[in-house]
Design an enzyme around this catalytic site. Structure first.
Site, mmCIF file in Angstrom:
data_model
loop_
_atom_site.group_PDB
_atom_site.id
_atom_site.type_symbol
_atom_site.label_atom_id
_atom_site.label_comp_id
_atom_site.label_asym_id
_atom_site.label_seq_id
_atom_site.Cartn_x
_atom_site.Cartn_y
_atom_site.Cartn_z
ATOM 1 N N ASP A 123 0.849 -1.199 0.000
ATOM 2 C CA ASP A 123 0.000 0.000 0.000
ATOM 3 C C ASP A 123 0.881 1.243 0.000
ATOM 4 O OD1 ASP A 123 -2.120 -1.718 0.356
ATOM 5 O OD2 ASP A 123 -2.696 -0.959 2.326
ATOM 6 N N ARG A 173 -0.535 -0.688 -8.725
ATOM 7 C CA ARG A 173 -1.947 -0.452 -8.419
ATOM 8 C C ARG A 173 -2.163 1.058 -8.464
ATOM 9 N NH1 ARG A 173 -3.142 -1.078 -2.347
ATOM 10 N NH2 ARG A 173 -3.221 -3.303 -2.726
ATOM 11 N N GLY A 177 -5.676 8.188 -4.357
ATOM 12 C CA GLY A 177 -4.976 8.679 -3.160
ATOM 13 C C GLY A 177 -5.980 9.012 -2.083
ATOM 14 N N ALA A 178 -5.727 8.530 -0.865
ATOM 15 C CA ALA A 178 -6.744 8.597 0.187
ATOM 16 C C ALA A 178 -6.404 9.561 1.314
ATOM 17 C CB ALA A 178 -6.951 7.193 0.771
ATOM 18 N N LYS A 190 -10.136 17.725 -7.988
ATOM 19 C CA LYS A 190 -10.465 16.327 -8.298
ATOM 20 C C LYS A 190 -10.359 16.029 -9.794
ATOM 21 C CE LYS A 190 -14.415 13.209 -7.896
ATOM 22 N NZ LYS A 190 -13.651 12.062 -8.345
ATOM 23 N N ARG A 283 -12.623 6.115 4.377
ATOM 24 C CA ARG A 283 -13.718 5.672 3.486
ATOM 25 C C ARG A 283 -14.888 6.663 3.568
ATOM 26 N NH1 ARG A 283 -9.956 2.911 2.823
ATOM 27 N NH2 ARG A 283 -9.710 4.543 1.312
HETATM 28 C C1 LIG Z 1 -8.185 -1.795 -4.340
HETATM 29 C C2 LIG Z 1 -7.890 -0.444 -3.759
HETATM 30 C C3 LIG Z 1 -6.690 -0.237 -3.071
HETATM 31 C C4 LIG Z 1 -6.385 1.027 -2.561
HETATM 32 N N1 LIG Z 1 -5.151 1.246 -1.989
HETATM 33 C C5 LIG Z 1 -4.792 2.502 -1.653
HETATM 34 C C6 LIG Z 1 -3.460 2.807 -1.208
HETATM 35 O O1 LIG Z 1 -2.593 1.923 -1.107
HETATM 36 N N2 LIG Z 1 -3.168 4.093 -0.888
HETATM 37 C C7 LIG Z 1 -4.096 5.107 -1.007
HETATM 38 O O2 LIG Z 1 -3.760 6.269 -0.738
HETATM 39 N N3 LIG Z 1 -5.358 4.833 -1.384
HETATM 40 C C8 LIG Z 1 -5.735 3.578 -1.721
HETATM 41 N N4 LIG Z 1 -7.014 3.340 -2.142
HETATM 42 C C9 LIG Z 1 -8.063 4.383 -1.994
HETATM 43 C C10 LIG Z 1 -8.059 5.364 -3.166
HETATM 44 O O3 LIG Z 1 -6.905 6.171 -3.122
HETATM 45 C C11 LIG Z 1 -9.299 6.284 -3.103
HETATM 46 O O4 LIG Z 1 -9.264 7.018 -1.908
HETATM 47 C C12 LIG Z 1 -10.617 5.551 -3.168
HETATM 48 O O5 LIG Z 1 -10.562 4.465 -4.040
HETATM 49 C C13 LIG Z 1 -11.749 6.507 -3.644
HETATM 50 O O6 LIG Z 1 -11.467 6.981 -4.918
HETATM 51 P P1 LIG Z 1 -12.174 6.438 -6.248
HETATM 52 O O7 LIG Z 1 -11.080 6.168 -7.221
HETATM 53 O O8 LIG Z 1 -13.010 5.284 -5.941
HETATM 54 O O9 LIG Z 1 -12.948 7.635 -6.845
HETATM 55 P P2 LIG Z 1 -13.946 8.734 -6.258
HETATM 56 O O10 LIG Z 1 -13.997 9.785 -7.297
HETATM 57 O O11 LIG Z 1 -13.535 9.119 -4.873
HETATM 58 O O12 LIG Z 1 -15.291 7.953 -6.168
HETATM 59 C C14 LIG Z 1 -16.028 7.593 -7.305
HETATM 60 C C15 LIG Z 1 -17.400 7.134 -6.861
HETATM 61 O O13 LIG Z 1 -17.265 5.899 -6.137
HETATM 62 C C16 LIG Z 1 -18.113 5.886 -5.005
HETATM 63 N N5 LIG Z 1 -17.308 5.787 -3.782
HETATM 64 C C17 LIG Z 1 -15.981 6.002 -3.667
HETATM 65 N N6 LIG Z 1 -15.582 5.806 -2.405
HETATM 66 C C18 LIG Z 1 -16.685 5.493 -1.701
HETATM 67 C C19 LIG Z 1 -16.949 5.173 -0.349
HETATM 68 N N7 LIG Z 1 -15.959 5.147 0.545
HETATM 69 N N8 LIG Z 1 -18.215 4.893 0.027
HETATM 70 C C20 LIG Z 1 -19.219 4.884 -0.877
HETATM 71 N N9 LIG Z 1 -19.042 5.170 -2.174
HETATM 72 C C21 LIG Z 1 -17.802 5.471 -2.594
HETATM 73 C C22 LIG Z 1 -18.928 7.163 -5.033
HETATM 74 O O14 LIG Z 1 -20.129 6.899 -5.709
HETATM 75 C C23 LIG Z 1 -18.082 8.095 -5.880
HETATM 76 O O15 LIG Z 1 -18.850 9.034 -6.540
HETATM 77 C C24 LIG Z 1 -7.333 2.082 -2.682
HETATM 78 C C25 LIG Z 1 -8.530 1.861 -3.359
HETATM 79 C C26 LIG Z 1 -8.818 0.645 -3.906
HETATM 80 C C27 LIG Z 1 -10.093 0.470 -4.657
#
Ligand SMILES: Cc1cc2nc3c(=O)[nH]c(=O)nc-3n(C[C@H](O)[C@H](O)[C@H](O)COP(=O)(O)OP(=O)(O)OC[C@H]3O[C@@H](n4cnc5c(N)ncnc54)[C@H](O)[C@@H]3O)c2cc1C
Length: 301
Positions: A123, A173, A177-178, A190, A283
């Site tokens: 991660d 992957r 970014g979270a 965004k 999340r």
């Molecule tokens: C398999 C995987 C591994 C990951 N590993 C990392 C990591 O190592 N480091 C890191 O910084 N981040 C990681 N992340 C998190 C990532 O960075 C994002 O914060 C997260 O995926 C939300 O972004 P999005 O691409 O889904 O798009 P967004 O634009 O945020 O979301 C798109 C749509 O998806 C839905 N959605 C998104 N999140 C949620 C939620 N929590 N609850 C309900 N609906 C939601 C909503 O409808 C939203 O409109 C990971 C995510 C995934 C899927």
């Protein structure tokens, strides 16, 4: 909120929060995650398992986490599942002793190698950890080709990092970014993050980026972005062995099933463990409507 001790103590005691967490997490034990993985497998959805926790404060905790993952690899093998694992560097002791963290990661990778080269994902945490995490990855990759790394599209540096990873034949992957990052480190808008995600994925799927070991995880719940990338994949005849979609357990289940039904490679990352609070807060932050709901319930209506 993810770092507030007060809120963590409040939230972890409230039944409604625990119930809401269960939407994203099948349970606190690895057995719960394995059961969830087994239920998804017949739908054509494979999995990645990760135990929640970050920033361990003692090396013996990092050692216990390492032993835990060694045991998980055995359990995955015994269950006959196509499940990978994902680890957080600060959970393996990166803050305390980078050399020991590397040894812990190497032990996990070595075991994964003996069990049929199960991919091990690293991660990516917040920006101060990017350089040490890249070092961990590069060192592990020399010994174990099946190691992969999360890269964050919100960081300005990402295009440069991707170019340095391509010659290694890296499994990447791509995530948006979270973490909350300052504007001198990460795109504040965004739309810029989304565009960089798309550009970086295309770069990683380009013919000159394909080497032994290359694999792209398109890790997003963003349906429009996924559709744009599917159009690119189809137009450029990217083989299914070059990419997989990756999503979080419980989020956009309909999209997960749609991708599986369409024959797209898809994996779901299943989290488990007791230390779920900061992860759960990240999340929630991805969907601000959820934060308002939690605050209303915490402080009364
Ligand atoms: C398999 C995987 C591994 C990951 N590993 C990392 C990591 O190592 N480091 C890191 O910084 N981040 C990681 N992340 C998190 C990532 O960075 C994002 O914060 C997260 O995926 C939300 O972004 P999005 O691409 O889904 O798009 P967004 O634009 O945020 O979301 C798109 C749509 O998806 C839905 N959605 C998104 N999140 C949620 C939620 N929590 N609850 C309900 N609906 C939601 C909503 O409808 C939203 O409109 C990971 C995510 C995934 C899927």
């Amino acid at each position: 909120m993810s770092t507030s001790t007060f809120l963590r103590e409040q939230a972890t005691r409230r039944a409604f929060v625990r119930k809401s967490v269960s939407a994203f997490m099948p349970g606190e034990q690895v057995e719960d995650a394995l059961r969830a993985a087994a239920a998804l497998a017949p739908q054509g959805i494979n999995s990645i398992l990760t135990r929640l926790g970050e920033g361990v404060t003692r090396l013996d905790e990092a050692e216990r986490v390492t032993e835990h993952y060694l045991d998980v690899l055995d359990k995955v093998r015994a269950a006959g599942l196509d499940a990978q694992i994902s680890v957080k560097p600060t959970q393996l002791g990166l803050d305390l002793d980078p050399a020991q963290c590397q040894r812990n990661l190497d032990r996990i990778c070595e075991k994964a190698g003996t069990l049929g080269n199960v991919p091990v994902w690293i991660d990516m945490e917040n920006s101060p950890y990017v350089d040490p995490t890249l070092t961990l990855f590069r060192t592990a990759k020399e010994r174990y080709p099946g190691v992969g790394l999360a890269i964050q599209a919100y960081l300005y540096r990402t295009a440069k990092d991707i170019e340095s990873l391509i010659p290694l034949g890296a499994a990447v992957r791509m995530v948006k970014g979270a973490y909350l990052e300052p504007a001198d480190v990460a795109y504040p808008r965004k739309s810029d993050v989304d565009e960089n995600f798309y550009t970086m994925c295309c770069r990683l799927m380009a013919p000159d980026a394909q080497k032994a070991g290359t694999l792209l995880h398109i890790a997003t719940h963003d349906v429009a972005l996924a559709d744009r990338l599917i159009a690119y994949i189809d137009q450029h005849h990217v083989p299914p062995s070059a990419y997989e979609f990756a999503m979080l357990y419980g989020i956009q289940r309909g999209q997960q099933q749609r991708l599986a039904r369409a024959g797209r490679p898809i994996r779901v990352l299943i989290s488990y463990g007791e230390y779920w609070y900061p992860w759960y807060m990240r999340r929630l932050a991805e969907r601000p409507a959820n934060v308002a709901f939690v605050l209303k319930n915490l402080f009364g209506r």
